[in-house]
Design an enzyme around this catalytic site. Structure first.
Site, PDB file in Angstrom:
ATOM      1  N   ASN A   9       0.515  -1.163   0.318  1.00 34.59           N
ATOM      2  CA  ASN A   9      -0.152   0.010  -0.472  1.00 34.59           C
ATOM      3  C   ASN A   9       1.193   1.167   0.304  1.00 34.59           C
ATOM      4  OD1 ASN A   9      -2.274   2.564   0.669  1.00 34.59           O
ATOM      5  ND2 ASN A   9      -2.445   1.665   2.280  1.00 34.59           N
ATOM      6  N   LYS A  11       0.342   4.121  -0.179  1.00 33.63           N
ATOM      7  CA  LYS A  11      -0.114   5.729   0.798  1.00 33.63           C
ATOM      8  C   LYS A  11      -0.533   6.724  -0.866  1.00 33.63           C
ATOM      9  CE  LYS A  11       0.202   3.683   4.678  1.00 33.63           C
ATOM     10  NZ  LYS A  11       0.206   3.149   5.968  1.00 33.63           N
ATOM     11  N   HIS A  93      -9.046   0.528   5.103  1.00 27.32           N
ATOM     12  CA  HIS A  93      -8.033   1.333   5.262  1.00 27.32           C
ATOM     13  C   HIS A  93      -8.659   1.859   7.393  1.00 27.32           C
ATOM     14  CE1 HIS A  93      -4.159   2.681   6.996  1.00 27.32           C
ATOM     15  NE2 HIS A  93      -3.523   1.547   6.009  1.00 27.32           N
ATOM     16  N   GLU A  95      -6.859   4.280   8.318  1.00 31.37           N
ATOM     17  CA  GLU A  95      -6.417   5.975   7.992  1.00 31.37           C
ATOM     18  C   GLU A  95      -7.924   6.134   6.906  1.00 31.37           C
ATOM     19  OE1 GLU A  95      -2.838   5.708   5.107  1.00 31.37           O
ATOM     20  OE2 GLU A  95      -1.887   5.180   7.624  1.00 31.37           O
ATOM     21  N   GLU A 165      -5.215  -4.903  10.705  1.00 29.93           N
ATOM     22  CA  GLU A 165      -4.124  -4.078  11.134  1.00 29.93           C
ATOM     23  C   GLU A 165      -4.531  -3.265  12.025  1.00 29.93           C
ATOM     24  OE1 GLU A 165      -2.115  -3.111   6.958  1.00 29.93           O
ATOM     25  OE2 GLU A 165      -4.228  -1.893   6.767  1.00 29.93           O
ATOM     26  N   GLY A 171       2.597   2.084  10.711  1.00 33.59           N
ATOM     27  CA  GLY A 171       3.284   3.476  10.785  1.00 33.59           C
ATOM     28  C   GLY A 171       4.893   4.185  11.448  1.00 33.59           C
ATOM     29  N   SER A 210       3.597  -2.140  10.426  1.00 33.62           N
ATOM     30  CA  SER A 210       4.837  -2.367  10.677  1.00 33.62           C
ATOM     31  C   SER A 210       5.794  -4.000  10.425  1.00 33.62           C
ATOM     32  CB  SER A 210       5.406  -1.623  12.010  1.00 33.62           C
ATOM     33  OG  SER A 210       4.636  -0.759  12.021  1.00 33.62           O
TER      34      SER A 210
END
Ligand code: PEP
Length: 247
Positions: A9, A11, A93, A95, A165, A171, A210
């Site tokens: 991904n 991003k 996701h 985010e 996730e 991240g 990560s």
């Protein structure tokens, strides 16, 4: 036996030039035996799709609109993503859920439109640090899954990939331990098995958060971890390929 899928991904990172370099690096490297996919920013999908033609690497989008067409400024439809050569579309996701306030219901609608468009949704689910500390990880992922199951039915999960996730691992460099990740993956598979064993047995459940070349091998050796959704480490061809080889 489920195939391992390693999906990158990207991003909102890169430029046309860096994206071209990254695709070249992945295409010319040793991709191993895992299934591979990359999810570039939407503006680069056509370019990357063209570059990947004839390769073993699939194309994915980072999101898909819940509507087929019309006055939905800024959105990209499933039909357009198919035309660009996408096989996958990430939905839900963390985010998108946190920064763009995408509800479980909207994520389920995006999931439905991905399926209707012939795309394979990569449904992201996972708990925040607070939710883990409160001991409600399982109920959070169950609620996120139920939003899809209640509207689409368990059979719809037969055409998707799930990415577990944990939000606290995305991240941050704080990876879940293989035991923590395996426990949630087993919970997810068990929940789906209670509704449809055949769907649960063949469902690819990826871990994301990560993952890097150093920790991938141990995570991917867990019985219910069928691959990875990779953010930061997918931006370097050698790291992405090293994760694929660890599979
Ligand atoms: C992600 O954003 O899906 C992700 C897993 O990111 P990272 O690998 O950088 O934690």
């Amino acid at each position: 036996m489920r195939a391992t899928l390693i999906a990158g991904n990207w991003k909102m990172n890169g430029s046309l030039q860096s994206v071209i370099q990254l695709v070249e690096g992945i295409k010319t490297g040793d991709v191993g035996t895992a299934q591979l996919a990359v999810c570039p920013p939407a503006i680069y999908l056509m370019k990357v799709g063209g570059m990947l033609e004839g390769s073993q690497v699939s194309l994915g989008a980072q999101n898909v609109c819940d509507q087929a067409s019309g006055a939905f400024t800024g959105e990209v439809s499933g039909g357009m993503l198919k035309e660009a050569g996408c096989r996958y579309a990430i939905v839900g996701h963390s985010e998108r859920r946190a920064l763009y306030v995408e509800s479980d219901e909207l994520v389920a609608a995006r999931f439905a439109m991905a399926i209707e468009s012939g795309l394979i949704p990569i449904l992201c689910i996972g708990e925040t640090l607070q939710e883990r500390e409160d001991g409600i990880t399982e109920s959070v992922v169950a609620r996120q899954l139920d939003a899809v199951i209640d509207t689409q039915g368990a059979a719809a999960l037969g055409n998707c990939v799930i990415a577990y996730e944990p939000v606290w691992a995305i991240g941050t460099g704080k990876v879940a331990t293989p035991e923590q990740a395996q426990a949630v993956h087993a919970f997810i598979r068990g929940k789906i098995a209670a509704l449809d064993t055949a769907v649960a047995d063949k469902l690819q459940i990826l871990y994301g958060g990560s993952m890097n070349p150093g920790n991938a091998g141990e995570l991917l050796s867990q019985p219910d971890i069928d691959g990875g959704l990779i953010g930061g480490a997918a931006l370097k061809a050698e790291d992405f390929l090293a994760i694929a080889q660890a599979a």
